[in-house]
Every structure is written in C-alpha cells, then in structure tokens.
Design an enzyme around this catalytic site. Structure first.
Site, PDB file in Angstrom:
ATOM      1  N   ILE A  69      -7.295   3.306  -0.660  1.00 20.07           N
ATOM      2  CA  ILE A  69      -7.640   2.044   0.037  1.00 20.07           C
ATOM      3  C   ILE A  69      -6.926   0.732  -0.548  1.00 20.07           C
ATOM      4  CG2 ILE A  69     -10.076   2.837   0.748  1.00 20.07           C
ATOM      5  CD1 ILE A  69     -11.105   1.090  -1.559  1.00 20.07           C
ATOM      6  N   GLN A 102      -3.401  -0.012  -3.462  1.00 19.75           N
ATOM      7  CA  GLN A 102      -2.385   0.058  -4.549  1.00 19.75           C
ATOM      8  C   GLN A 102      -1.913  -1.035  -5.119  1.00 19.75           C
ATOM      9  OE1 GLN A 102       0.173   3.400  -4.071  1.00 19.75           O
ATOM     10  NE2 GLN A 102       1.789   2.596  -5.546  1.00 19.75           N
ATOM     11  N   GLY A 103      -2.088  -1.237  -6.520  1.00 20.49           N
ATOM     12  CA  GLY A 103      -1.532  -2.517  -7.383  1.00 20.49           C
ATOM     13  C   GLY A 103      -0.482  -1.871  -8.320  1.00 20.49           C
ATOM     14  N   GLU A 143      -0.773  -1.262 -11.563  1.00 14.28           N
ATOM     15  CA  GLU A 143      -1.167  -0.577 -12.318  1.00 14.28           C
ATOM     16  C   GLU A 143      -1.841   0.605 -12.022  1.00 14.28           C
ATOM     17  OE1 GLU A 143      -0.522  -0.992 -15.738  1.00 14.28           O
ATOM     18  OE2 GLU A 143       0.231  -2.869 -15.294  1.00 14.28           O
ATOM     19  N   LYS A 161     -10.432   5.375  -9.510  1.00 15.78           N
ATOM     20  CA  LYS A 161      -9.126   4.438  -9.836  1.00 15.78           C
ATOM     21  C   LYS A 161      -8.330   5.170 -10.642  1.00 15.78           C
ATOM     22  CE  LYS A 161      -8.009  -0.026 -12.162  1.00 15.78           C
ATOM     23  NZ  LYS A 161      -8.642  -1.182 -12.758  1.00 15.78           N
ATOM     24  N   ASP A 164      -8.939 -11.031 -15.731  1.00 14.56           N
ATOM     25  CA  ASP A 164      -8.373 -10.999 -14.312  1.00 14.56           C
ATOM     26  C   ASP A 164      -9.377 -11.759 -13.731  1.00 14.56           C
ATOM     27  OD1 ASP A 164      -6.432 -11.148 -12.302  1.00 14.56           O
ATOM     28  OD2 ASP A 164      -6.828  -9.007 -11.567  1.00 14.56           O
TER      29      ASP A 164
END
Length: 219
Positions: A8, A10-11, A13, A29, A130
């Site tokens: 769903i 993707q970043g 990291e 994750k 964050d």
C-alpha cells in the site's frame, strides 16, 4: 506472510503492506536492505533499527499512549507486524473536514488529545523522530488519538531532542495547515500541563525555533 500481502505504500526506508493475520487485517512493515552498505553490516544495522522501532512502539503503548498493537517482530527478514488502524489521518481531517476547520471547540479537543499523547511519549524518553499530522490518527471506534510510524524513533532524555520533536510537528502544522498557530499553541499548553519536565523542553524549543529562523534567513 509477505506473499499474501498487498503493498500500500513504499518510502525511503520500508515497504508497507496489509495482510490477513488470524481473524483480522494487519500492517506489515518491511525494511529493505541498502545496497551501498556491506551486506553483513547492512543486516546488522537493519535488525537493530527494526528492534529499536518495536521497543519504542511497545514502550509508548505501555505508558498509555494509543499506538498500533505489536503482533510480532522478525529481525531475520526485517519485518514488523502490527495492528491495522481503522480511522482518519489528522492531516486529511484538518484539510477536508469543515467541522474541524471552523469549529474552535473541536480543534481544542484535538489539541488536548495530541498534547497529552506527546507528553506521555516524552515522559518515557521516546523521541518519535517524524511527528507530522500524517502520523497522527483518530480511531474510528472511539476517536482516540493514535500515534503511528515509529520508524525514526529512538530513546533520549535530552530536552534538546524532545524540543526538536515538537519543532518538527510545529513546522508540519504551519506548512500544511494555514492559520493553525493557535491550535499548535494549545497543543503545547496541554503538553505542559501533563508533563512535569516540560518547562526545560519548551525553553529549548524557543532556541530551536531561533536557529530555524536564522537558517531560513541565511537560505
């Protein structure tokens, strides 16, 4: 489990999936390897990062902060399996819901929830790393304030680190939600009321703000 999961997000990291877990939907994750690092070092650093994230998540939940429930951690394949939160992301809520945009009482209720949650996080020396309105949610079932995505979290008792945590959230509010100065001031007020050690942190926040303004002026 990844085989049956649906990607769903993707970043930089990690990849985020939804997947069935027992009788419910879970979030998985998966931190991916960094090809520029030596494989042995990369595996060690990634496992440490996964463990640190899980520990911070658990530490906050144990202290009374509403976070996703941790189901399991697998350092071998760099994955964390946790609760899928049904609810509304605060960023979307403040942008799209007129009731929250125009209603001072609703904004104050939300500010109280955020301020109290942050006080509890910092009281156990967890730095989120964050804090943005994208990483805050309201549960659909009871409107509890949920803090998500502890991917950059770590443990520190330093007032400076906690002040930077607050500054990151302040910048997120002011850049994403126009005219939110009063709401953020209310968040800090509830933070102060619910955290005995907050005075030194708020003093540091003033210093961090000043440094931020100087950097902006220099360009």
């Amino acid at each position: 489990m990844i085989e049956s999961a649906i990607l769903i997000k993707q970043g930089a990291e990690a990849r985020i999936y939804t997947a069935p877990f027992l009788t419910r939907t879970a979030i998985i994750k998966e931190r991916f390897s960094k090809t520029y690092r030596h494989p042995t070092l990369d595996k060690k650093l990634t496992a440490r990062r996964v463990t640190q994230e899980a520990r911070c998540l658990f530490k906050c939940r144990k202290s009374g902060v509403d976070t996703p429930v941790l189901y399991f951690v697998n350092t071998e394949n760099s994955t964390i399996c946790m609760e899928f939160i049904q609810g509304m992301i605060i960023k979307d809520l403040l942008i799209s819901d007129n009731e929250y945009i125009q209603n001072k009482e609703k904004q104050d209720e939300l500010a109280e929830k955020i301020g109290i949650a942050l006080a509890k996080v910092h009281a156990v020396d967890v730095i989120h790393g964050d804090l943005t309105t994208s990483n805050l949610m309201l549960r659909e079932s009871n409107l509890s304030l949920v803090i998500i995505d502890f991917g950059l979290s770590y443990v520190s008792s330093l007032p400076e680190d906690k002040a930077v945590d607050l500054y990151v959230l302040e910048k997120a509010f002011l850049s994403t939600h126009p005219n939110s100065e009063e709401m953020f001031a209310n968040i800090l007020e509830y933070y102060q009321k619910n955290y005995k050690a907050s005075q030194g942190i708020l003093s540091k926040l003033a210093e961090v703000r000043l440094r931020g303004r100087k950097r902006s002026m220099v360009g």
